[in-house]
Design a protein around this motif. Sequence first.
Motif, PDB file in Angstrom:
ATOM      1  N   ALA A 112      13.853  10.941  -1.177  1.00  0.00           N
ATOM      2  CA  ALA A 112      12.789  11.819  -1.686  1.00  0.00           C
ATOM      3  C   ALA A 112      11.606  11.028  -2.220  1.00  0.00           C
ATOM      4  O   ALA A 112      10.485  11.545  -2.282  1.00  0.00           O
ATOM      5  N   VAL A 113      11.831   9.777  -2.611  1.00  0.00           N
ATOM      6  CA  VAL A 113      10.780   8.966  -3.214  1.00  0.00           C
ATOM      7  C   VAL A 113       9.899   8.355  -2.127  1.00  0.00           C
ATOM      8  O   VAL A 113      10.397   7.757  -1.173  1.00  0.00           O
ATOM      9  N   ASP A 114       8.602   8.503  -2.273  1.00  0.00           N
ATOM     10  CA  ASP A 114       7.643   7.906  -1.339  1.00  0.00           C
ATOM     11  C   ASP A 114       7.361   6.479  -1.809  1.00  0.00           C
ATOM     12  O   ASP A 114       6.448   6.221  -2.584  1.00  0.00           O
ATOM     13  N   PHE A 115       8.166   5.554  -1.329  1.00  0.00           N
ATOM     14  CA  PHE A 115       8.029   4.161  -1.776  1.00  0.00           C
ATOM     15  C   PHE A 115       6.733   3.526  -1.284  1.00  0.00           C
ATOM     16  O   PHE A 115       6.238   2.578  -1.890  1.00  0.00           O
ATOM     17  N   SER A 116       6.176   4.046  -0.193  1.00  0.00           N
ATOM     18  CA  SER A 116       4.892   3.519   0.286  1.00  0.00           C
ATOM     19  C   SER A 116       3.805   3.739  -0.762  1.00  0.00           C
ATOM     20  O   SER A 116       3.013   2.836  -1.060  1.00  0.00           O
ATOM     21  N   ALA A 117       3.766   4.955  -1.336  1.00  0.00           N
ATOM     22  CA  ALA A 117       2.769   5.251  -2.369  1.00  0.00           C
ATOM     23  C   ALA A 117       2.983   4.374  -3.599  1.00  0.00           C
ATOM     24  O   ALA A 117       2.020   3.874  -4.193  1.00  0.00           O
ATOM     25  N   LEU A 118       4.250   4.163  -3.967  1.00  0.00           N
ATOM     26  CA  LEU A 118       4.536   3.336  -5.141  1.00  0.00           C
ATOM     27  C   LEU A 118       4.142   1.879  -4.904  1.00  0.00           C
ATOM     28  O   LEU A 118       3.619   1.215  -5.804  1.00  0.00           O
ATOM     29  N   LEU A 119       4.372   1.384  -3.686  1.00  0.00           N
ATOM     30  CA  LEU A 119       4.003   0.007  -3.370  1.00  0.00           C
ATOM     31  C   LEU A 119       2.490  -0.182  -3.397  1.00  0.00           C
ATOM     32  O   LEU A 119       1.990  -1.197  -3.899  1.00  0.00           O
ATOM     33  N   VAL A 120       1.754   0.794  -2.866  1.00  0.00           N
ATOM     34  CA  VAL A 120       0.287   0.711  -2.892  1.00  0.00           C
ATOM     35  C   VAL A 120      -0.198   0.692  -4.336  1.00  0.00           C
ATOM     36  O   VAL A 120      -1.044  -0.135  -4.720  1.00  0.00           O
ATOM     37  N   LEU A 121       0.314   1.594  -5.154  1.00  0.00           N
ATOM     38  CA  LEU A 121      -0.116   1.681  -6.550  1.00  0.00           C
ATOM     39  C   LEU A 121       0.236   0.402  -7.310  1.00  0.00           C
ATOM     40  O   LEU A 121      -0.596  -0.144  -8.048  1.00  0.00           O
ATOM     41  N   ALA A 122       1.443  -0.114  -7.122  1.00  0.00           N
ATOM     42  CA  ALA A 122       1.854  -1.341  -7.808  1.00  0.00           C
ATOM     43  C   ALA A 122       1.015  -2.529  -7.357  1.00  0.00           C
ATOM     44  O   ALA A 122       0.589  -3.358  -8.174  1.00  0.00           O
ATOM     45  N   GLY A 123       0.744  -2.613  -6.050  1.00  0.00           N
ATOM     46  CA  GLY A 123      -0.067  -3.704  -5.542  1.00  0.00           C
ATOM     47  C   GLY A 123      -1.475  -3.688  -6.089  1.00  0.00           C
ATOM     48  O   GLY A 123      -2.034  -4.737  -6.457  1.00  0.00           O
ATOM     49  N   LEU A 124      -2.056  -2.507  -6.172  1.00  0.00           N
ATOM     50  CA  LEU A 124      -3.410  -2.391  -6.724  1.00  0.00           C
ATOM     51  C   LEU A 124      -3.436  -2.735  -8.210  1.00  0.00           C
ATOM     52  O   LEU A 124      -4.431  -3.257  -8.715  1.00  0.00           O
ATOM     53  N   MET A 125      -2.349  -2.453  -8.918  1.00  0.00           N
ATOM     54  CA  MET A 125      -2.273  -2.829 -10.328  1.00  0.00           C
ATOM     55  C   MET A 125      -2.281  -4.347 -10.478  1.00  0.00           C
ATOM     56  O   MET A 125      -2.866  -4.881 -11.426  1.00  0.00           O
ATOM     57  N   VAL A 126      -1.643  -5.057  -9.549  1.00  0.00           N
ATOM     58  CA  VAL A 126      -1.658  -6.516  -9.583  1.00  0.00           C
ATOM     59  C   VAL A 126      -3.069  -7.045  -9.330  1.00  0.00           C
ATOM     60  O   VAL A 126      -3.541  -7.962 -10.015  1.00  0.00           O
ATOM     61  N   VAL A 127      -3.766  -6.446  -8.351  1.00  0.00           N
ATOM     62  CA  VAL A 127      -5.157  -6.842  -8.076  1.00  0.00           C
ATOM     63  C   VAL A 127      -6.035  -6.574  -9.297  1.00  0.00           C
ATOM     64  O   VAL A 127      -6.871  -7.409  -9.689  1.00  0.00           O
ATOM     65  N   LEU A 150       1.982  -2.104   3.333  1.00  0.00           N
ATOM     66  CA  LEU A 150       2.215  -3.488   3.727  1.00  0.00           C
ATOM     67  C   LEU A 150       0.997  -4.348   3.401  1.00  0.00           C
ATOM     68  O   LEU A 150       1.125  -5.438   2.829  1.00  0.00           O
ATOM     69  N   GLY A 151      -0.204  -3.853   3.752  1.00  0.00           N
ATOM     70  CA  GLY A 151      -1.423  -4.618   3.508  1.00  0.00           C
ATOM     71  C   GLY A 151      -1.650  -4.897   2.032  1.00  0.00           C
ATOM     72  O   GLY A 151      -1.939  -6.036   1.639  1.00  0.00           O
ATOM     73  N   VAL A 152      -1.503  -3.876   1.206  1.00  0.00           N
ATOM     74  CA  VAL A 152      -1.714  -4.045  -0.238  1.00  0.00           C
ATOM     75  C   VAL A 152      -0.658  -4.960  -0.834  1.00  0.00           C
ATOM     76  O   VAL A 152      -0.954  -5.812  -1.688  1.00  0.00           O
ATOM     77  N   THR A 153       0.590  -4.827  -0.385  1.00  0.00           N
ATOM     78  CA  THR A 153       1.667  -5.655  -0.913  1.00  0.00           C
ATOM     79  C   THR A 153       1.460  -7.125  -0.555  1.00  0.00           C
ATOM     80  O   THR A 153       1.728  -8.018  -1.377  1.00  0.00           O
ATOM     81  N   VAL A 154       0.978  -7.399   0.652  1.00  0.00           N
ATOM     82  CA  VAL A 154       0.716  -8.784   1.062  1.00  0.00           C
ATOM     83  C   VAL A 154      -0.352  -9.409   0.164  1.00  0.00           C
ATOM     84  O   VAL A 154      -0.220 -10.544  -0.307  1.00  0.00           O
ATOM     85  N   VAL A 155      -1.436  -8.660  -0.100  1.00  0.00           N
ATOM     86  CA  VAL A 155      -2.505  -9.171  -0.969  1.00  0.00           C
ATOM     87  C   VAL A 155      -1.975  -9.404  -2.385  1.00  0.00           C
ATOM     88  O   VAL A 155      -2.243 -10.444  -3.003  1.00  0.00           O
ATOM     89  N   ALA A 156      -1.213  -8.441  -2.907  1.00  0.00           N
ATOM     90  CA  ALA A 156      -0.654  -8.593  -4.257  1.00  0.00           C
ATOM     91  C   ALA A 156       0.297  -9.785  -4.319  1.00  0.00           C
ATOM     92  O   ALA A 156       0.304 -10.549  -5.295  1.00  0.00           O
ATOM     93  N   GLY A 157       1.103  -9.971  -3.273  1.00  0.00           N
ATOM     94  CA  GLY A 157       2.019 -11.098  -3.239  1.00  0.00           C
ATOM     95  C   GLY A 157       1.294 -12.430  -3.254  1.00  0.00           C
ATOM     96  O   GLY A 157       1.712 -13.372  -3.937  1.00  0.00           O
ATOM     97  N   ALA A 158       0.166 -12.496  -2.534  1.00  0.00           N
ATOM     98  CA  ALA A 158      -0.624 -13.729  -2.521  1.00  0.00           C
ATOM     99  C   ALA A 158      -1.180 -14.035  -3.912  1.00  0.00           C
ATOM    100  O   ALA A 158      -1.267 -15.206  -4.314  1.00  0.00           O
ATOM    101  N   LEU A 159      -1.539 -13.000  -4.661  1.00  0.00           N
ATOM    102  CA  LEU A 159      -2.084 -13.207  -6.009  1.00  0.00           C
ATOM    103  C   LEU A 159      -1.032 -13.732  -6.980  1.00  0.00           C
ATOM    104  O   LEU A 159      -1.361 -14.364  -7.991  1.00  0.00           O
ATOM    105  N   LEU A 160       0.227 -13.460  -6.702  1.00  0.00           N
ATOM    106  CA  LEU A 160       1.291 -13.941  -7.585  1.00  0.00           C
ATOM    107  C   LEU A 160       1.474 -15.455  -7.479  1.00  0.00           C
ATOM    108  O   LEU A 160       2.083 -16.071  -8.351  1.00  0.00           O
ATOM    109  N   ILE A 161       0.939 -16.039  -6.403  1.00  0.00           N
ATOM    110  CA  ILE A 161       1.038 -17.495  -6.233  1.00  0.00           C
ATOM    111  C   ILE A 161      -0.097 -18.135  -7.028  1.00  0.00           C
ATOM    112  O   ILE A 161      -1.254 -18.122  -6.613  1.00  0.00           O
TER     113      ILE A 161
END
Length: 416
Positions: free
Chosen positions: A59-74, A250-261
Amino acid sequence: MDMSEGMSLLTLVVFGLVYLGMAVGRIPGLLVDRTGIAVLGAIILMAAGVMDGPAALRAVDFSALLVLAGLMVVSAQAGEAGVYEWCAARLAVSPLAPCRLLGVVVFVSGGLSALVTNDVVVFAVTPLLCAGLLRRGLDPRPFVLALALAANAGSALTPIGNPQNILIAQAGALPFWPFVLFCLPVAVASLLLIWAGMAVFWRGRWVLPSGPAAGSAVAAIPLNRHGLIKTAGAAVALLVMLSLPVPQALGVTVVAGALLISRRLATRRTLLLVDWPLLILFAALFIVTHAAQMTGVPSQVLAALGEAGLSLRDPWVLSAVALIGSNTIGNVPADMLVLSLLPDRDPLFLHGLALLSTLAGNLLITGSMANIIAVEAAARQGIRIGFLTHARSGVPLTLLTLLLAAGQLALMGMKP
């Protein structure tokens, strides 16, 4: 009453109590906020056997959660680079005349909010802006109100500007640039209306009767050049990834992951800046709303509305629903409710829902978190903005911007 009917009744009771909690904001007498209420609702449904673990996860839309979490990192990276504070300090010491300064505040706020969380923009900019205006002897209230109103209106421009847009864009797999092109006319017109409206409402009342406030000048905010370069690179990479035919999550998560480095910013600190309670609220509401859909009642409600001549596909009806929902239970829960009522949704409807629910949040202080944050941040600077003070500008400007949005939807062929 058989077991199935009992489960349906329990689901609807829990659903109703959770959304009542969204409206009230907490459980009276307890320190349980909206997130806690939604989580408790999901726990009750799972404990009662309405949904098991795998069904709840589906039931959980993990795509929406990943986008929101990634943007929070940015956004956290931009905050650590001092971008928000630098903008606020420049606005605070600007020698522009009040009306022109108001326009700059509106478009800076709207522009930043289109790409990062509008709540973060308001939280970071309000204190320094107030300090600078008090030093000039200007009344900060119209500027703080304009800042919050513009943050909401500007965030309507993109599918990443606010949580409800992220939710809606993921629900309909809406591409980034078509979304921007659709919302651009109304978003820009709304910012212009906010500027013009606030200038008219506060004409002749810019200056404080007490004169300039004593105190130290607003300190110059240095930009972290390394952080700024990294933030700018992340923003460009984000736009590129959102333009490519790859899933937005996927796109937002990749960018957020790069920022963690990083050699300067610890991963733990970055992740602590993510609003985890908001993500948990989303997840719990997905579960509760899906359980209500399983009862079949939402379809019955939609059919009853249609028989009464009220269709959510009518832009004027949808405007009224967005206005009421955003200013009672909140725009995210309201949008989840609307989406649960309409399983078959076209892009025009989804674009319209995103625009209307975001603009509707400007009606009252309680209509959006950005409004609440702005008012509370100003209060900590000794500036009181009351409910009626906000409503005098928020109500007419919100109705005008909703009229623009509904009119565009009607002209583009949205109809029952």
